[in-house]
Design a protein around this motif. Structure first.
Motif, PDB file in Angstrom:
ATOM      1  N   VAL A  72       0.702  -1.278  -0.088  1.00  0.00           N
ATOM      2  CA  VAL A  72      -0.027  -0.047   0.011  1.00  0.00           C
ATOM      3  C   VAL A  72       0.663   1.325   0.019  1.00  0.00           C
ATOM      4  O   VAL A  72       0.533   2.288  -0.629  1.00  0.00           O
ATOM      5  N   ALA A  73       1.839   1.225   0.758  1.00  0.00           N
ATOM      6  CA  ALA A  73       2.650   2.448   0.739  1.00  0.00           C
ATOM      7  C   ALA A  73       3.267   2.676  -0.698  1.00  0.00           C
ATOM      8  O   ALA A  73       3.842   3.636  -0.932  1.00  0.00           O
ATOM      9  N   ARG A  74       3.654   1.377  -1.237  1.00  0.00           N
ATOM     10  CA  ARG A  74       4.629   1.760  -2.485  1.00  0.00           C
ATOM     11  C   ARG A  74       3.406   2.169  -3.686  1.00  0.00           C
ATOM     12  O   ARG A  74       3.970   2.795  -4.755  1.00  0.00           O
ATOM     13  N   GLN A  75       2.297   1.780  -3.528  1.00  0.00           N
ATOM     14  CA  GLN A  75       1.384   2.062  -4.637  1.00  0.00           C
ATOM     15  C   GLN A  75       0.398   3.405  -4.094  1.00  0.00           C
ATOM     16  O   GLN A  75      -0.731   3.210  -4.387  1.00  0.00           O
ATOM     17  N   ARG A  76       0.890   4.194  -3.382  1.00  0.00           N
ATOM     18  CA  ARG A  76       0.046   5.331  -2.977  1.00  0.00           C
ATOM     19  C   ARG A  76      -0.360   6.244  -4.254  1.00  0.00           C
ATOM     20  O   ARG A  76      -1.376   6.766  -4.232  1.00  0.00           O
ATOM     21  N   TYR A  77       0.707   6.408  -5.264  1.00  0.00           N
ATOM     22  CA  TYR A  77       0.540   7.173  -6.442  1.00  0.00           C
ATOM     23  C   TYR A  77      -0.697   6.530  -7.131  1.00  0.00           C
ATOM     24  O   TYR A  77      -1.794   7.112  -7.518  1.00  0.00           O
ATOM     25  N   SER A  78      -0.604   5.137  -7.356  1.00  0.00           N
ATOM     26  CA  SER A  78      -2.153   4.323  -8.215  1.00  0.00           C
ATOM     27  C   SER A  78      -3.130   4.465  -7.380  1.00  0.00           C
ATOM     28  O   SER A  78      -4.138   4.564  -8.036  1.00  0.00           O
ATOM     29  N   ILE A  79      -3.046   4.228  -5.957  1.00  0.00           N
ATOM     30  CA  ILE A  79      -4.184   4.244  -5.185  1.00  0.00           C
ATOM     31  C   ILE A  79      -4.947   5.554  -5.472  1.00  0.00           C
ATOM     32  O   ILE A  79      -6.270   5.525  -5.649  1.00  0.00           O
ATOM     33  N   SER A  80      -4.146   6.889  -5.277  1.00  0.00           N
ATOM     34  CA  SER A  80      -4.680   7.843  -5.293  1.00  0.00           C
ATOM     35  C   SER A  80      -5.131   8.388  -6.928  1.00  0.00           C
ATOM     36  O   SER A  80      -6.117   8.878  -7.136  1.00  0.00           O
ATOM     37  N   LEU A  81      -4.559   7.940  -7.888  1.00  0.00           N
ATOM     38  CA  LEU A  81      -5.048   7.947  -9.287  1.00  0.00           C
ATOM     39  C   LEU A  81      -6.359   7.127  -9.533  1.00  0.00           C
ATOM     40  O   LEU A  81      -7.286   7.755  -9.966  1.00  0.00           O
ATOM     41  N   LEU A  82      -6.420   5.898  -8.967  1.00  0.00           N
ATOM     42  CA  LEU A  82      -7.826   5.299  -8.978  1.00  0.00           C
ATOM     43  C   LEU A  82      -9.007   6.099  -8.513  1.00  0.00           C
ATOM     44  O   LEU A  82     -10.153   6.277  -8.836  1.00  0.00           O
ATOM     45  N   LYS A  83      -8.535   6.810  -7.194  1.00  0.00           N
ATOM     46  CA  LYS A  83      -9.678   7.510  -6.681  1.00  0.00           C
ATOM     47  C   LYS A  83      -9.953   8.598  -7.183  1.00  0.00           C
ATOM     48  O   LYS A  83     -11.146   9.121  -7.255  1.00  0.00           O
ATOM     49  N   ALA A  84      -9.092   9.330  -8.033  1.00  0.00           N
ATOM     50  CA  ALA A  84      -9.059  10.706  -8.814  1.00  0.00           C
ATOM     51  C   ALA A  84      -9.998  10.099  -9.977  1.00  0.00           C
ATOM     52  O   ALA A  84     -10.930  11.003 -10.482  1.00  0.00           O
ATOM     53  N   LEU A  85     -10.109   9.053 -10.451  1.00  0.00           N
ATOM     54  CA  LEU A  85     -10.595   8.410 -11.573  1.00  0.00           C
ATOM     55  C   LEU A  85     -12.227   8.144 -11.182  1.00  0.00           C
ATOM     56  O   LEU A  85     -12.937   7.721 -12.256  1.00  0.00           O
ATOM     57  N   GLY A  86     -12.329   8.175 -10.061  1.00  0.00           N
ATOM     58  CA  GLY A  86     -13.876   7.855  -9.551  1.00  0.00           C
ATOM     59  C   GLY A  86     -14.154   6.385  -8.800  1.00  0.00           C
ATOM     60  O   GLY A  86     -15.234   6.284  -8.636  1.00  0.00           O
ATOM     61  N   TYR A  87     -13.072   5.835  -8.601  1.00  0.00           N
ATOM     62  CA  TYR A  87     -13.273   4.461  -8.220  1.00  0.00           C
ATOM     63  C   TYR A  87     -13.491   4.858  -6.391  1.00  0.00           C
ATOM     64  O   TYR A  87     -12.644   5.537  -5.815  1.00  0.00           O
ATOM     65  N   SER A  88     -14.609   4.130  -5.959  1.00  0.00           N
ATOM     66  CA  SER A  88     -14.622   4.172  -4.468  1.00  0.00           C
ATOM     67  C   SER A  88     -13.500   3.576  -3.600  1.00  0.00           C
ATOM     68  O   SER A  88     -12.879   2.698  -4.034  1.00  0.00           O
ATOM     69  N   ASP A  89     -13.680   3.866  -2.209  1.00  0.00           N
ATOM     70  CA  ASP A  89     -12.802   3.349  -1.398  1.00  0.00           C
ATOM     71  C   ASP A  89     -12.802   1.818  -1.359  1.00  0.00           C
ATOM     72  O   ASP A  89     -12.162   0.964  -1.091  1.00  0.00           O
ATOM     73  N   ARG A  90     -14.058   1.296  -1.387  1.00  0.00           N
ATOM     74  CA  ARG A  90     -14.306  -0.054  -1.434  1.00  0.00           C
ATOM     75  C   ARG A  90     -13.787  -0.829  -2.524  1.00  0.00           C
ATOM     76  O   ARG A  90     -13.293  -1.920  -2.541  1.00  0.00           O
ATOM     77  N   GLN A  91     -14.031  -0.172  -3.837  1.00  0.00           N
ATOM     78  CA  GLN A  91     -13.284  -0.692  -4.883  1.00  0.00           C
ATOM     79  C   GLN A  91     -12.127  -1.055  -4.840  1.00  0.00           C
ATOM     80  O   GLN A  91     -11.287  -1.815  -5.207  1.00  0.00           O
ATOM     81  N   VAL A  92     -11.386   0.202  -4.413  1.00  0.00           N
ATOM     82  CA  VAL A  92      -9.759   0.080  -4.577  1.00  0.00           C
ATOM     83  C   VAL A  92      -9.149  -0.624  -3.224  1.00  0.00           C
ATOM     84  O   VAL A  92      -8.319  -1.311  -3.449  1.00  0.00           O
ATOM     85  N   SER A  93      -9.960  -0.776  -2.300  1.00  0.00           N
ATOM     86  CA  SER A  93      -9.731  -1.737  -1.108  1.00  0.00           C
ATOM     87  C   SER A  93      -9.660  -3.138  -1.720  1.00  0.00           C
ATOM     88  O   SER A  93      -8.903  -4.051  -1.433  1.00  0.00           O
ATOM     89  N   ARG A  94     -10.802  -3.436  -2.188  1.00  0.00           N
ATOM     90  CA  ARG A  94     -11.012  -4.808  -3.064  1.00  0.00           C
ATOM     91  C   ARG A  94      -9.900  -5.090  -3.930  1.00  0.00           C
ATOM     92  O   ARG A  94      -9.277  -6.241  -4.001  1.00  0.00           O
ATOM     93  N   LEU A  95      -9.358  -4.117  -4.798  1.00  0.00           N
ATOM     94  CA  LEU A  95      -8.467  -4.250  -5.718  1.00  0.00           C
ATOM     95  C   LEU A  95      -6.974  -4.768  -4.969  1.00  0.00           C
ATOM     96  O   LEU A  95      -6.420  -5.612  -5.527  1.00  0.00           O
TER      97      LEU A  95
END
Length: 141
Positions: free
Chosen positions: A35-58
């Motif tokens: 999670v620490a290494r993928q902070r940029y990707s997680i933030s990008l997914l959230k910016a693209l409209g993915y919910s916290d639940r979807q990002v967490s599942r991924l």
């Protein structure tokens, strides 16, 4: 035989709980690192409209398959190793005590491993939710 089982029960419970603690700590550190290494990707997914639940599942639910795969390999291997160790432990006893593991015991082992995964999943779900959407903008400047 009762005395022998009473003496071994403490050792078996100590090994069981310490191995579960080691599994939880290693899995927790592994997931936190990802999670620490993928902070940029997680933030990008959230910016693209993915919910916290979807990002967490991924990012977090894939480790369920890692735990299941590890269980399917480690339980039979550990049973094979333990049967040989058992023979060495009782070689000097004048009575034969067979080594057997019931399906209930295997189910308990699998349940403990899945419970440990659930604890780690709950503990690390906060990490993916705490990544802000603005994290992606930091690297764009």
């Amino acid at each position: 035989m009762v005395k022998f089982n009473a003496l071994l029960s403490r050792i078996v419970s100590l090994v069981t709980w310490s191995s579960m603690l080691i599994m939880v700590v290693v899995l927790y550190v592994l997931v936190r690192l990802v999670v620490a290494r993928q902070r940029y990707s997680i933030s990008l997914l959230k910016a693209l409209g993915y919910s916290d639940r979807q990002v967490s599942r991924l990012y977090l639910d894939n480790y369920l398959w890692l735990v299941v795969g590890a269980m399917t390999v480690s339980i039979p291997v550990s049973l094979a190793i333990m049967s040989q160790v058992w023979r060495l432990m009782i070689v000097h006893l004048p009575l034969g005590i067979p080594f057997f593991v019931t399906l209930r015991d295997v189910a308990v082992m699998a349940g403990l491993a899945l419970g440990a995964y659930a604890v780690v999943r709950l503990a690390t779900s906060h990490d993916t939710r705490s990544v802000p959407v603005t994290e992606v903008l930091k690297f764009r400047e």
